[in-house]
Design a protein around this motif. Structure first.
Motif, PDB file in Angstrom:
ATOM      1  N   GLY A 132      24.415  74.671  -4.174  1.00 53.55           N
ATOM      2  CA  GLY A 132      24.455  75.146  -5.542  1.00 53.55           C
ATOM      3  C   GLY A 132      24.202  74.073  -6.579  1.00 53.55           C
ATOM      4  N   GLU A 133      24.099  72.806  -6.178  1.00 46.90           N
ATOM      5  CA  GLU A 133      23.921  71.700  -7.111  1.00 46.90           C
ATOM      6  C   GLU A 133      22.446  71.297  -7.197  1.00 46.90           C
ATOM      7  OE1 GLU A 133      25.570  67.114  -7.754  1.00 46.90           O
ATOM      8  OE2 GLU A 133      25.944  68.198  -5.890  1.00 46.90           O
ATOM      9  N   LEU A 134      21.960  71.059  -8.415  1.00 45.74           N
ATOM     10  CA  LEU A 134      20.593  70.603  -8.603  1.00 45.74           C
ATOM     11  C   LEU A 134      20.482  69.155  -8.147  1.00 45.74           C
ATOM     12  CD1 LEU A 134      17.763  71.290  -9.776  1.00 45.74           C
ATOM     13  CD2 LEU A 134      18.573  70.318 -11.950  1.00 45.74           C
ATOM     14  N   VAL A 135      19.667  68.907  -7.115  1.00 42.14           N
ATOM     15  CA  VAL A 135      19.579  67.559  -6.544  1.00 42.14           C
ATOM     16  C   VAL A 135      18.207  66.931  -6.720  1.00 42.14           C
ATOM     17  CG1 VAL A 135      21.398  68.065  -4.880  1.00 42.14           C
ATOM     18  CG2 VAL A 135      18.997  68.380  -4.212  1.00 42.14           C
ATOM     19  N   ALA A 136      17.198  67.724  -7.081  1.00 41.99           N
ATOM     20  CA  ALA A 136      15.855  67.183  -7.272  1.00 41.99           C
ATOM     21  C   ALA A 136      15.076  68.122  -8.177  1.00 41.99           C
ATOM     22  CB  ALA A 136      15.126  67.017  -5.940  1.00 41.99           C
ATOM     23  N   MET A 137      14.139  67.558  -8.942  1.00 40.08           N
ATOM     24  CA  MET A 137      13.305  68.396  -9.798  1.00 40.08           C
ATOM     25  C   MET A 137      12.004  67.673 -10.132  1.00 40.08           C
ATOM     26  SD  MET A 137      14.873  68.385 -13.664  1.00 40.08           S
ATOM     27  CE  MET A 137      14.593  67.012 -14.781  1.00 40.08           C
ATOM     28  N   ALA A 138      11.060  68.450 -10.644  1.00 40.26           N
ATOM     29  CA  ALA A 138       9.791  67.942 -11.160  1.00 40.26           C
ATOM     30  C   ALA A 138       9.210  69.033 -12.045  1.00 40.26           C
ATOM     31  CB  ALA A 138       8.821  67.599 -10.030  1.00 40.26           C
ATOM     32  N   GLY A 139       8.348  68.643 -12.973  1.00 39.75           N
ATOM     33  CA  GLY A 139       7.796  69.649 -13.866  1.00 39.75           C
ATOM     34  C   GLY A 139       6.563  69.189 -14.591  1.00 39.75           C
ATOM     35  N   GLU A 140       6.205  69.935 -15.621  1.00 40.25           N
ATOM     36  CA  GLU A 140       4.975  69.710 -16.382  1.00 40.25           C
ATOM     37  C   GLU A 140       5.314  69.179 -17.773  1.00 40.25           C
ATOM     38  OE1 GLU A 140       2.775  73.622 -14.362  1.00 40.25           O
ATOM     39  OE2 GLU A 140       3.165  73.543 -16.512  1.00 40.25           O
ATOM     40  N   ARG A 141       4.495  68.200 -18.225  1.00 34.13           N
ATOM     41  CA  ARG A 141       4.748  67.622 -19.542  1.00 34.13           C
ATOM     42  C   ARG A 141       3.484  67.735 -20.390  1.00 34.13           C
ATOM     43  NH1 ARG A 141       7.381  61.682 -19.869  1.00 34.13           N
ATOM     44  NH2 ARG A 141       5.306  61.090 -19.114  1.00 34.13           N
ATOM     45  N   LEU A 142       2.732  66.674 -20.596  1.00 36.75           N
ATOM     46  CA  LEU A 142       1.556  66.732 -21.453  1.00 36.75           C
ATOM     47  C   LEU A 142       0.526  67.698 -20.876  1.00 36.75           C
ATOM     48  CD1 LEU A 142       1.112  62.938 -22.328  1.00 36.75           C
ATOM     49  CD2 LEU A 142       2.354  64.702 -23.606  1.00 36.75           C
ATOM     50  N   HIS A 143      -0.227  68.349 -21.783  1.00 40.23           N
ATOM     51  CA  HIS A 143      -1.137  69.410 -21.351  1.00 40.23           C
ATOM     52  C   HIS A 143      -2.445  69.345 -22.137  1.00 40.23           C
ATOM     53  CE1 HIS A 143      -1.388  73.961 -20.116  1.00 40.23           C
ATOM     54  NE2 HIS A 143      -2.419  73.250 -19.710  1.00 40.23           N
ATOM     55  N   PRO A 144      -3.215  68.255 -21.959  1.00 39.14           N
ATOM     56  CA  PRO A 144      -4.536  68.224 -22.586  1.00 39.14           C
ATOM     57  C   PRO A 144      -5.455  69.242 -21.916  1.00 39.14           C
ATOM     58  CG  PRO A 144      -4.238  66.311 -21.172  1.00 39.14           C
ATOM     59  CD  PRO A 144      -2.920  67.027 -21.213  1.00 39.14           C
ATOM     60  N   PRO A 145      -6.497  69.693 -22.607  1.00 33.05           N
ATOM     61  CA  PRO A 145      -7.365  70.734 -22.039  1.00 33.05           C
ATOM     62  C   PRO A 145      -7.888  70.365 -20.650  1.00 33.05           C
ATOM     63  CG  PRO A 145      -7.896  70.406 -24.348  1.00 33.05           C
ATOM     64  CD  PRO A 145      -6.919  69.323 -23.982  1.00 33.05           C
TER      65      PRO A 145
END
Length: 274
Positions: free
Chosen positions: A166-179
């Protein structure tokens, strides 16, 4: 749509159809040379605050600024008006001329890596994170220091996480978004769960979503983060350029109540304003 078996090499930058030929033989500009500006004037315009040709993200979203290149005298005036006296300005390139009164408070080398055959794949264990998960995301970032992540950063794109017990142990995501491109960011894992390949799985899963939109993943890292760079190169990224990350302080004392970042920008610790 790519599958878990897709390994698609990317063309070298010199062959990129988005780069026009230069009659004088000089290297033409690439949209990734100024990704924050391209993002704030494009897909993230709804997150932008603007003064003239200078933009920044809302202060609860990201400390990054979008500035034209080169910076003209009037742009510096707009930059000061936007951030206010004593405001902090993160840049990804050292300006040719820094006007009097502007102080360099932090600088450091970085790398920009682009997809060059990354194998993307969805991950059954990865879940999409939402507003309700932001407190846990902020805690994970505070413990692992992958780069700036603020309460509104989640609005920049899709973030995926892996939970254990139930604990968040890892993550990744999206940041800058040039065309045509999307930056993968906030890749982090709790110390107790490192060495299990969670970061690699999440990078592949985030890249799967980016590729599914017909876009190309890229990312930034501090040049000193050799372990992360080695990992990214091994899974299908290649070095595109070596930007210099710079933080300037605007002239004048910061007013009471000014934003205090106190967070790293691609490995550069931003000093808190007073």
């Amino acid at each position: 749509m790519s599958t878990s078996a897709d390994v698609r090499p990317r063309p070298a930058d010199d062959d990129d159809p988005r780069r026009p030929d230069q009659a004088d033989g000089s290297e033409p500009p690439h949209i990734l040379d100024n990704p924050a500006y391209a993002s704030l004037t494009g897909a993230h315009a709804h997150l932008a605050e603007r003064r003239g040709n200078v933009l920044r993200y809302r202060v609860d979203v990201s400390p990054f600024m979008g500035v034209p290149e080169p910076l003209e005298p009037g742009d510096w005036d707009d930059l000061l008006a936007l951030v206010g006296p004593g405001g902090l300005v993160p840049l990804t390139r050292t300006p040719e001329v820094i006007p009097p009164g502007w102080e360099v408070v932090m600088s450091g080398p970085g790398v920009q890596l682009v997809d060059d055959g990354l194998r993307d794949a969805p991950d059954e264990e990865a879940v999409r994170l939402g507003q309700a998960d932001v407190p846990e995301m902020l805690a994970l970032v505070a413990a692992t220091k992958p780069g700036p992540f603020l309460p509104g950063t989640i609005e920049m794109g899709t973030y995926l996480g892996i939970r254990r017990g139930g604990e968040l142990v890892a993550m990744a995501g999206e940041r800058l978004h040039p065309p045509g491109w999307t930056e993968i960011s906030a890749v982090c894992t709790q110390d107790a769960f490192r060495g299990q390949g969670l970061a690699t799985r999440l990078v592949r899963a985030v890249a799967h979503g980016i590729r599914g939109r017909g876009e190309t993943p890229f990312l930034h890292a501090a040049a000193t983060n050799t372990n992360a760079i080695r990992l990214y190169l091994s899974i299908g990224f290649r070095l595109r350029r070596r930007p210099s990350f710079l933080v300037l302080r605007a002239p004048g004392p910061a007013p009471a109540g000014a934003p205090s970042w106190g967070v790293p920008v691609v490995g550069i610790e931003l000093p808190a304003t007073e």
